[in-house]
Scaffold this motif. Sequence first.
Motif, PDB file in Angstrom:
ATOM      1  N   ASN A 187      52.297  54.666  37.944  1.00  0.00           N
ATOM      2  CA  ASN A 187      52.372  53.991  39.390  1.00  0.00           C
ATOM      3  C   ASN A 187      50.938  54.032  40.113  1.00  0.00           C
ATOM      4  N   ILE A 188      50.026  53.454  39.689  1.00  0.00           N
ATOM      5  CA  ILE A 188      48.651  53.252  40.014  1.00  0.00           C
ATOM      6  C   ILE A 188      48.727  52.354  41.231  1.00  0.00           C
ATOM      7  N   MET A 189      48.200  52.425  42.441  1.00  0.00           N
ATOM      8  CA  MET A 189      48.329  51.451  43.767  1.00  0.00           C
ATOM      9  C   MET A 189      47.850  50.257  43.260  1.00  0.00           C
ATOM     10  N   HIS A 190      48.474  49.271  43.697  1.00  0.00           N
ATOM     11  CA  HIS A 190      47.840  47.878  43.371  1.00  0.00           C
ATOM     12  C   HIS A 190      46.505  47.480  43.965  1.00  0.00           C
ATOM     13  N   ASP A 191      46.382  47.947  44.922  1.00  0.00           N
ATOM     14  CA  ASP A 191      44.972  47.599  45.684  1.00  0.00           C
ATOM     15  C   ASP A 191      43.840  48.459  45.073  1.00  0.00           C
ATOM     16  N   TRP A 192      44.171  49.578  44.422  1.00  0.00           N
ATOM     17  CA  TRP A 192      43.241  50.301  43.975  1.00  0.00           C
ATOM     18  C   TRP A 192      42.998  49.894  42.308  1.00  0.00           C
ATOM     19  N   TRP A 193      44.010  49.235  41.755  1.00  0.00           N
ATOM     20  CA  TRP A 193      43.931  48.782  40.494  1.00  0.00           C
ATOM     21  C   TRP A 193      42.975  47.554  40.550  1.00  0.00           C
ATOM     22  N   MET A 194      43.296  46.723  41.777  1.00  0.00           N
ATOM     23  CA  MET A 194      42.355  45.472  41.964  1.00  0.00           C
ATOM     24  C   MET A 194      40.831  45.775  42.297  1.00  0.00           C
ATOM     25  N   TYR A 195      40.591  47.015  43.155  1.00  0.00           N
ATOM     26  CA  TYR A 195      39.136  47.508  42.998  1.00  0.00           C
ATOM     27  C   TYR A 195      38.612  47.747  41.978  1.00  0.00           C
ATOM     28  N   LEU A 196      39.248  48.527  40.951  1.00  0.00           N
ATOM     29  CA  LEU A 196      38.633  48.884  39.741  1.00  0.00           C
ATOM     30  C   LEU A 196      38.513  47.606  38.899  1.00  0.00           C
ATOM     31  N   THR A 197      39.336  46.842  39.009  1.00  0.00           N
ATOM     32  CA  THR A 197      38.946  45.779  37.889  1.00  0.00           C
ATOM     33  C   THR A 197      37.903  44.699  38.375  1.00  0.00           C
ATOM     34  N   ALA A 198      37.853  44.425  39.631  1.00  0.00           N
ATOM     35  CA  ALA A 198      37.019  43.566  40.238  1.00  0.00           C
ATOM     36  C   ALA A 198      35.531  44.196  40.021  1.00  0.00           C
ATOM     37  N   ALA A 199      35.574  45.387  40.491  1.00  0.00           N
ATOM     38  CA  ALA A 199      34.129  46.360  40.509  1.00  0.00           C
ATOM     39  C   ALA A 199      33.641  46.364  38.885  1.00  0.00           C
ATOM     40  N   TYR A 200      34.372  46.492  37.845  1.00  0.00           N
ATOM     41  CA  TYR A 200      34.144  46.698  36.552  1.00  0.00           C
ATOM     42  C   TYR A 200      33.633  45.380  36.063  1.00  0.00           C
ATOM     43  N   PHE A 201      34.586  44.329  36.229  1.00  0.00           N
ATOM     44  CA  PHE A 201      34.326  42.920  35.549  1.00  0.00           C
ATOM     45  C   PHE A 201      33.648  41.879  36.569  1.00  0.00           C
ATOM     46  N   GLY A 202      33.608  42.092  37.503  1.00  0.00           N
ATOM     47  CA  GLY A 202      32.985  41.216  38.431  1.00  0.00           C
ATOM     48  C   GLY A 202      32.378  41.740  39.638  1.00  0.00           C
ATOM     49  N   LYS A 203      32.669  41.465  40.914  1.00  0.00           N
ATOM     50  CA  LYS A 203      31.943  41.590  42.093  1.00  0.00           C
ATOM     51  C   LYS A 203      33.328  42.005  43.426  1.00  0.00           C
ATOM     52  N   VAL A 204      32.692  43.224  43.986  1.00  0.00           N
ATOM     53  CA  VAL A 204      33.457  43.328  45.189  1.00  0.00           C
ATOM     54  C   VAL A 204      32.661  43.162  46.328  1.00  0.00           C
ATOM     55  N   ILE A 205      33.235  42.421  47.469  1.00  0.00           N
ATOM     56  CA  ILE A 205      32.634  42.377  48.749  1.00  0.00           C
ATOM     57  C   ILE A 205      33.553  43.138  49.836  1.00  0.00           C
ATOM     58  N   PHE A 206      32.697  44.038  50.407  1.00  0.00           N
ATOM     59  CA  PHE A 206      32.980  44.691  51.551  1.00  0.00           C
ATOM     60  C   PHE A 206      32.814  44.463  52.756  1.00  0.00           C
ATOM     61  N   ASP A 207      33.603  43.946  53.596  1.00  0.00           N
ATOM     62  CA  ASP A 207      33.215  43.527  55.029  1.00  0.00           C
ATOM     63  C   ASP A 207      33.344  44.476  56.144  1.00  0.00           C
ATOM     64  N   GLN A 208      32.107  44.902  56.823  1.00  0.00           N
ATOM     65  CA  GLN A 208      32.090  45.905  57.654  1.00  0.00           C
ATOM     66  C   GLN A 208      32.791  45.630  58.946  1.00  0.00           C
ATOM     67  N   LYS A 209      33.372  44.432  59.269  1.00  0.00           N
ATOM     68  CA  LYS A 209      33.843  44.010  60.217  1.00  0.00           C
ATOM     69  C   LYS A 209      35.416  43.857  59.973  1.00  0.00           C
ATOM     70  N   ALA A 210      36.270  44.191  60.971  1.00  0.00           N
ATOM     71  CA  ALA A 210      37.840  44.159  61.006  1.00  0.00           C
ATOM     72  C   ALA A 210      38.254  42.983  61.562  1.00  0.00           C
ATOM     73  N   TYR A 211      39.358  42.360  60.705  1.00  0.00           N
ATOM     74  CA  TYR A 211      39.883  41.120  61.336  1.00  0.00           C
ATOM     75  C   TYR A 211      41.709  41.410  61.229  1.00  0.00           C
ATOM     76  N   MET A 212      42.129  42.479  61.248  1.00  0.00           N
ATOM     77  CA  MET A 212      43.591  42.707  61.406  1.00  0.00           C
ATOM     78  C   MET A 212      43.766  44.112  62.167  1.00  0.00           C
ATOM     79  N   LEU A 213      44.903  44.205  62.766  1.00  0.00           N
ATOM     80  CA  LEU A 213      45.378  45.294  63.420  1.00  0.00           C
ATOM     81  C   LEU A 213      46.298  45.925  62.476  1.00  0.00           C
ATOM     82  N   TYR A 214      45.962  47.390  61.957  1.00  0.00           N
ATOM     83  CA  TYR A 214      46.950  48.185  61.101  1.00  0.00           C
ATOM     84  C   TYR A 214      47.708  49.110  61.754  1.00  0.00           C
ATOM     85  N   ARG A 215      48.931  48.679  62.100  1.00  0.00           N
ATOM     86  CA  ARG A 215      49.880  49.332  62.697  1.00  0.00           C
ATOM     87  C   ARG A 215      50.253  50.789  62.305  1.00  0.00           C
TER      88      ARG A 215
END
Length: 313
Positions: A187-215
């Motif tokens: 039960n590894i969280m889906h978002d963490w698995w996406m981060y691991l996979t993209a960082a290992y096999f490709g590229k991760v873009i992290f945007d320092q700006k926010a475009y959503m409200l997290y309730r």
Amino acid sequence: MKTRTVRVLLSTYNGEKYLKEQLDSILMQEDRGVSVSILVRDDGSSDHTQEILSAYTKKFKNFSWYTGKHKGAAGSFYDLLLRTDTIADYYAFADQDDVWNKEKLVRAVRKLIQESKRMDYADQPILYAGKVICASQNLEKQERVYYRIGKNASFGNALVENICMGCTEVFNLELLLLVRKHLPGSNIMHDWWMYLTAAYFGKVIFDQKAYMLYRQHENNEVGMQNCRRLRWRNRIEHVRKIKHKLSGQASEFQEVYTGVPAMRREDEGILEQMCRYRDSVYKRICMAVTSGIYRQNRMDDLVFRLLIFIGYL
């Protein structure tokens, strides 16, 4: 900009209270070169969530949903990855109770296009993620997340920390196809698995700006602590839960992707180091002083290295 299609993958579970507001914010994304469709998986709701989804299906041609047995957030999103079509240019995760800024997908797609044009990342898995604005239940109180992302998103960071919240993630077809062939067994969280996979096999873009409200409310699957005191309490609780978890997660990642080469050879080395660091005192010391594996926050990073030294992680 040529029109790009984005398929939004959303999981619901007893979300009647805030669901309409979120769906409307997704459907009203600015269409400056972006065409949006939504696929929802309901995780066995017992309230009026399914009635809301049926109403949206009748109203919008670019909206569809299905239901299944209760699997929890991670299981539900993995199921969406397996069930979605593969005809969109990009895919995005969405939670049921947030609210998106109208520029969220436009911003993400532009960043992804820019990165994909680089020679090193042509046809490679690429993941976009970013910050969020924490909001109260009624959205009246809003503030930027206290936690700073000062270092690069990388595989060395992904091994010990997930900075890519699923509700911000947008990714290309290459990453979708790779992950659906190599899903984790635990039960590894889906978002963490996406981060691991993209960082290992490709590229991760992290945007320092926010475009959503997290309730923020009592039913958040994974909440955020924006108060310094609460963040320390959260740290302590987190440490109690992760004994041997990170090395186990690394070992599962290595096993699931056996035979698939990393994009950068050095990442293969730090993965092996993470998987084997508890084998001896010497390996624990080497791991504790390595600069290739790190957490974003300086204090978190120091605690992480102490826990590595005693073989806790």
